[in-house]
Design a protein around this motif. Structure first.
Motif, PDB file in Angstrom:
ATOM      1  N   SER A   1      50.859  24.207  42.292  1.00  0.00           N
ATOM      2  CA  SER A   1      50.500  25.757  42.748  1.00  0.00           C
ATOM      3  C   SER A   1      49.987  26.076  44.210  1.00  0.00           C
ATOM      4  CB  SER A   1      49.898  26.403  41.450  1.00  0.00           C
ATOM      5  OG  SER A   1      48.467  25.560  41.760  1.00  0.00           O
ATOM      6  N   HIS A   2      49.403  24.903  44.583  1.00  0.00           N
ATOM      7  CA  HIS A   2      48.924  25.535  46.141  1.00  0.00           C
ATOM      8  C   HIS A   2      50.199  25.129  47.347  1.00  0.00           C
ATOM      9  CE1 HIS A   2      44.841  25.063  44.891  1.00  0.00           C
ATOM     10  NE2 HIS A   2      45.025  24.269  43.877  1.00  0.00           N
ATOM     11  N   VAL A   3      51.301  24.707  46.766  1.00  0.00           N
ATOM     12  CA  VAL A   3      52.345  24.557  47.770  1.00  0.00           C
ATOM     13  C   VAL A   3      52.726  26.149  48.043  1.00  0.00           C
ATOM     14  CG1 VAL A   3      54.630  23.604  48.274  1.00  0.00           C
ATOM     15  CG2 VAL A   3      52.895  22.483  46.578  1.00  0.00           C
ATOM     16  N   PRO A   4      52.867  26.111  49.528  1.00  0.00           N
ATOM     17  CA  PRO A   4      53.404  27.584  49.734  1.00  0.00           C
ATOM     18  C   PRO A   4      54.914  27.759  49.233  1.00  0.00           C
ATOM     19  CG  PRO A   4      53.201  26.171  51.814  1.00  0.00           C
ATOM     20  CD  PRO A   4      52.744  25.209  50.673  1.00  0.00           C
ATOM     21  N   SER A   5      55.368  28.830  48.774  1.00  0.00           N
ATOM     22  CA  SER A   5      56.585  29.404  48.187  1.00  0.00           C
ATOM     23  C   SER A   5      57.751  28.473  48.817  1.00  0.00           C
ATOM     24  CB  SER A   5      56.769  30.777  47.894  1.00  0.00           C
ATOM     25  OG  SER A   5      56.769  31.152  49.137  1.00  0.00           O
TER      26      SER A   5
ATOM     27  N   ASN B   1      42.133  22.140  61.955  1.00  0.00           N
ATOM     28  CA  ASN B   1      41.942  22.775  63.254  1.00  0.00           C
ATOM     29  C   ASN B   1      42.879  22.559  63.882  1.00  0.00           C
ATOM     30  OD1 ASN B   1      39.777  24.436  64.055  1.00  0.00           O
ATOM     31  ND2 ASN B   1      38.422  22.874  64.293  1.00  0.00           N
ATOM     32  N   GLY B   2      44.174  22.564  63.698  1.00  0.00           N
ATOM     33  CA  GLY B   2      45.315  22.437  64.512  1.00  0.00           C
ATOM     34  C   GLY B   2      45.732  21.113  65.067  1.00  0.00           C
ATOM     35  N   THR B   3      44.964  20.345  64.805  1.00  0.00           N
ATOM     36  CA  THR B   3      45.693  18.883  64.767  1.00  0.00           C
ATOM     37  C   THR B   3      45.986  18.196  63.400  1.00  0.00           C
ATOM     38  OG1 THR B   3      44.068  18.513  66.608  1.00  0.00           O
ATOM     39  CG2 THR B   3      44.676  16.355  65.274  1.00  0.00           C
ATOM     40  N   TYR B   4      47.187  17.363  63.496  1.00  0.00           N
ATOM     41  CA  TYR B   4      47.570  16.862  62.416  1.00  0.00           C
ATOM     42  C   TYR B   4      47.036  15.563  62.491  1.00  0.00           C
ATOM     43  CZ  TYR B   4      51.125  20.539  62.715  1.00  0.00           C
ATOM     44  OH  TYR B   4      51.724  21.536  62.683  1.00  0.00           O
ATOM     45  N   TYR B   5      46.435  14.933  61.299  1.00  0.00           N
ATOM     46  CA  TYR B   5      45.710  13.479  61.195  1.00  0.00           C
ATOM     47  C   TYR B   5      46.765  12.731  60.192  1.00  0.00           C
ATOM     48  CZ  TYR B   5      41.719  15.598  63.249  1.00  0.00           C
ATOM     49  OH  TYR B   5      40.689  15.969  64.238  1.00  0.00           O
ATOM     50  N   ILE B   6      47.062  11.687  60.581  1.00  0.00           N
ATOM     51  CA  ILE B   6      48.028  10.798  59.624  1.00  0.00           C
ATOM     52  C   ILE B   6      47.420   9.755  59.391  1.00  0.00           C
ATOM     53  CG2 ILE B   6      50.226   9.745  59.627  1.00  0.00           C
ATOM     54  CD1 ILE B   6      51.366  11.289  61.801  1.00  0.00           C
TER      55      ILE B   6
ATOM     56  N   LYS C   1      56.954  20.933  61.040  1.00  0.00           N
ATOM     57  CA  LYS C   1      57.718  22.031  60.462  1.00  0.00           C
ATOM     58  C   LYS C   1      57.037  22.105  58.814  1.00  0.00           C
ATOM     59  CE  LYS C   1      62.285  22.913  58.782  1.00  0.00           C
ATOM     60  NZ  LYS C   1      63.152  23.840  59.230  1.00  0.00           N
ATOM     61  N   VAL C   2      56.747  21.079  58.309  1.00  0.00           N
ATOM     62  CA  VAL C   2      56.412  20.926  56.771  1.00  0.00           C
ATOM     63  C   VAL C   2      55.128  21.467  56.467  1.00  0.00           C
ATOM     64  CG1 VAL C   2      56.151  19.356  55.043  1.00  0.00           C
ATOM     65  CG2 VAL C   2      58.285  19.445  56.123  1.00  0.00           C
ATOM     66  N   VAL C   3      54.050  20.818  57.678  1.00  0.00           N
ATOM     67  CA  VAL C   3      52.750  20.895  57.163  1.00  0.00           C
ATOM     68  C   VAL C   3      52.312  22.265  57.652  1.00  0.00           C
ATOM     69  CG1 VAL C   3      50.523  19.961  57.591  1.00  0.00           C
ATOM     70  CG2 VAL C   3      52.466  18.502  57.101  1.00  0.00           C
ATOM     71  N   THR C   4      51.959  23.198  56.917  1.00  0.00           N
ATOM     72  CA  THR C   4      51.585  24.639  57.331  1.00  0.00           C
ATOM     73  C   THR C   4      50.192  25.167  57.147  1.00  0.00           C
ATOM     74  OG1 THR C   4      52.511  25.367  55.328  1.00  0.00           O
ATOM     75  CG2 THR C   4      54.023  25.453  57.807  1.00  0.00           C
ATOM     76  N   GLN C   5      49.524  24.435  55.978  1.00  0.00           N
ATOM     77  CA  GLN C   5      48.268  24.914  55.460  1.00  0.00           C
ATOM     78  C   GLN C   5      46.964  23.942  56.164  1.00  0.00           C
ATOM     79  OE1 GLN C   5      47.478  25.420  51.080  1.00  0.00           O
ATOM     80  NE2 GLN C   5      49.351  24.310  50.803  1.00  0.00           N
ATOM     81  N   ASP C   6      46.619  24.752  57.149  1.00  0.00           N
ATOM     82  CA  ASP C   6      45.389  24.316  57.917  1.00  0.00           C
ATOM     83  C   ASP C   6      44.356  24.057  56.905  1.00  0.00           C
ATOM     84  OD1 ASP C   6      43.272  23.662  59.844  1.00  0.00           O
ATOM     85  OD2 ASP C   6      44.746  24.301  61.470  1.00  0.00           O
ATOM     86  N   ASP C   7      43.903  23.085  56.401  1.00  0.00           N
ATOM     87  CA  ASP C   7      42.925  22.886  55.375  1.00  0.00           C
ATOM     88  C   ASP C   7      42.693  21.409  55.235  1.00  0.00           C
ATOM     89  OD1 ASP C   7      41.224  22.703  53.100  1.00  0.00           O
ATOM     90  OD2 ASP C   7      42.591  23.955  52.119  1.00  0.00           O
TER      91      ASP C   7
END
Ligand code: A3P
Ligand code: MG
Length: 413
Positions: free
Chosen positions: A35-39, A183-188, A366-372
């Motif tokens: 349910s947390h996934v953006p539509s 905070n705008g950075t993608y951690y992998i 492209k895929v990772v949009t929620q900054d959380d």
């Protein structure tokens, strides 16, 4: 998807429904966090990334010379130090080496507990302790200056990137990579697959001993002090590590990553890191042309990827017999490996490796949009399949700690 898609700016993504019959049946997609996934993401059209080689056999992408921006050490108890105390010094072996890699396995070996998952923790600690030195830019739309972001798009371990580079040629082991946008950075951060866990827990005694051989070789080749000598009578403790932290750029992706470095060569013509670092490797001795060819086709791919990423220019290999005796040494210059393998039929190609990595990072953006920091996008890949993903909130996969998030969102960090 045709191979020219990259020239038109279209990445080689495809919709799951479009010609992806063998697509991974990702059980996690059905998690309670759905349910947390953006539509746009939660639809049955979730995109996947193809890793087929021919898609990536285009020009080598722009990869900036990596620059060391710091380093850290982990001591014999895996304690973090914001310095180079564990950096060892390369000692050139004179004449024919006479190293017995089995020595000390039963009585002078302290093995790191690889059941303990450290995720990005040491690297996060390094970032926190060095945040005043790290370039940063205000978060878009924030005019108060209260929220700053790292200058890097991606933060990860070098080993995770190595896995991406070798993916187009990997036929045995899949991977799981957890990605959090904060905070705008993608951690992998890697998640151990079930298959990898089973392999780790069911290693044969022979395999366990052979894993020791690589570390023992390091002990024969390195001194603790710049003008010291190796001490093969000492204990091999795999908790100890020296890690470089580098910054670089792959096309439009800025990267900050860390990787373990075996030693530095004080006689190197390079006077700054990572130029003077040396990677040490062991491999079975080569007696036939077929064995040489296999080294080129399989091992050199991994060796090249691991050293090319952080800009380590030299790999020194110890070739050993079945009893663990080193019979010869050979130096491989990272930059010349692509020439060395050129005559091999159907061999791996560095441009394919780097283009796939680049495409994966674009796919993540492209895929990772929620900054959380509580949300993890779990990217999953198995040999002969596409990369797919699922989304999880407040799950076992969350890897950014409160202590990190708190400090990084403080004013004027
Ligand atoms: P070799 O590289 O000589 O095989 P690294 O080479 O990355 O510095 O790692 C040092 C040693 O750790 C390796 O020596 C090997 O013994 C062990 N090692 C690292 N990664 C491993 C893996 N995935 N599987 C088995 N052994 C591994
Ligand atoms: Mg090594």
């Amino acid at each position: 998807m045709d191979r020219h898609s990259r020239f038109t700016g279209q990445p080689p993504y495809k919709r799951k429904e479009e010609g992806n019959k063998e697509s991974h049946n990702n059980k996690y997609v059905r998690s309670s966090y759905y349910s947390h996934v953006p539509s746009s993401v939660a639809s049955s059209h979730s995109p996947v990334l193809s890793v087929r080689r021919h898609l990536y056999d285009v020009d080598f992408p722009l990869y900036k010379q990596p620059v060391e921006i710091g380093h850290f050490s982990l001591d014999s108890s895996r304690r973090f130090f914001n310095d180079a105390r564990m950096l060892r010094h390369y000692v050139e072996a004179d004449g024919c080496p006479n190293f017995n890699l089995r020595d000390g396995y039963t009585d002078r070996f302290i093995k790191r507990d690889d059941g303990i998952k450290e995720r990005l923790d040491h690297l996060l600690r390094w970032i926190l302790e060095n945040r005043s030195k790290l370039q940063r830019t205000p978060v878009d739309g924030d005019t108060s200056g209260s929220s700053c972001r790292l200058s890097a798009d991606f933060v990860t371990w070098r080993g995770h990137l190595t896995k991406l580079l070798t993916t187009p040629y990997e036929t045995q082991e899949g991977w799981l990579l957890a990605v959090t946008l904060f905070n705008g950075t993608y951690y992998i951060s890697e998640v151990e697959t079930e298959a990898a866990r089973r392999n780790r827990e069911n290693r044969t005694e022979r395999h366990a001993e052979m894993m020791y051989w690589g570390y023992k070789f390091e002990q024969y080749m390195c001194a603790d002090e710049p003008n010291g000598l190796p001490d093969p009578s000492g204990v091999v403790n795999t908790n100890e590590a020296f890690c470089t932290v580098v910054q670089t750029r792959l096309t439009d992706h800025s990267l900050l990553f860390s990787g373990e470095v075996d030693c530095r060569d004080n006689s190197s013509r390079f006077k700054v890191a990572p130029g003077y670092y040396v990677e040490l490797k062991t491999s079975a001795e080569i007696c036939t042309p077929k064995q040489r060819s296999n080294l080129h086709r399989y091992k050199l791919l991994k060796w090249w990827a691991q050293s090319f990423l952080p800009g380590v220019p030299r790999i020194i290999a110890g070739f050993r017999d079945n009893d663990g005796l080193v019979v010869s040494l050979e130096t491989f210059e990272t930059a010349k490996i692509s020439q060395l393998i050129k005559h091999e039929q159907n061999c791996w190609k560095p441009n394919v490796c780097m283009n796939l990595c680049n495409a994966f990072l674009s796919f993540v953006k492209k895929v990772v949009t929620q900054d959380d920091y509580r949300v993890v996008y779990l990217f999953s890949w198995e040999p002969y399949k596409d990369v797919s993903y699922s989304v999880h909130k407040d799950s076992e996969y969350t890897f950014l700690h409160d202590w990190y998030v708190r400090e990084m969102t403080k004013q004027n960090f």
